[in-house]
Design an enzyme around this catalytic site. Sequence first.
Site, mmCIF file in Angstrom:
data_model
loop_
_atom_site.group_PDB
_atom_site.id
_atom_site.type_symbol
_atom_site.label_atom_id
_atom_site.label_comp_id
_atom_site.label_asym_id
_atom_site.label_seq_id
_atom_site.Cartn_x
_atom_site.Cartn_y
_atom_site.Cartn_z
ATOM 1 N N ASN A 1 -6.556 -2.219 2.525
ATOM 2 C CA ASN A 1 -6.688 -3.656 2.689
ATOM 3 C C ASN A 1 -8.159 -4.028 2.783
ATOM 4 O O ASN A 1 -8.928 -3.359 3.482
ATOM 5 C CB ASN A 1 -5.992 -4.128 3.967
ATOM 6 C CG ASN A 1 -4.489 -4.170 3.831
ATOM 7 O OD1 ASN A 1 -3.952 -4.207 2.746
ATOM 8 N ND2 ASN A 1 -3.803 -4.144 4.952
ATOM 9 N N ARG B 1 0.826 -1.213 0.000
ATOM 10 C CA ARG B 1 0.000 0.000 0.000
ATOM 11 C C ARG B 1 0.860 1.262 0.000
ATOM 12 O O ARG B 1 0.577 2.208 -0.733
ATOM 13 C CB ARG B 1 -0.960 0.011 1.192
ATOM 14 C CG ARG B 1 -2.061 -1.039 1.057
ATOM 15 C CD ARG B 1 -2.889 -1.146 2.323
ATOM 16 N NE ARG B 1 -2.013 -1.582 3.408
ATOM 17 C CZ ARG B 1 -2.054 -1.128 4.657
ATOM 18 N NH1 ARG B 1 -2.952 -0.241 5.015
ATOM 19 N NH2 ARG B 1 -1.225 -1.560 5.557
#
Length: 74
Positions: free
Chosen positions: A22, A4
């Site tokens: 997520n 990320r």
Amino acid sequence: MFFRASTREQALRLGLDGSAVNLPDGRVEVVAAGPAQALAQLEAWLHQGPPAAKVEAVERCPYDGPVAPGFRTG
């Protein structure tokens, strides 16, 4: 670097807005908005991800929701 955070770095470098978060099933959802060429570059990068990533698939879907300025992770 984590997926990320690396995605955020790439998106900001390309001048994109959006997010990388997520999902409960372990996948990462990336929402990005900006110029078509920059989006294509991010999509190409997502197929590889950062060096330690194991990308199994990238699915491209239209997104009609609002996209806030900047790029966040969560």
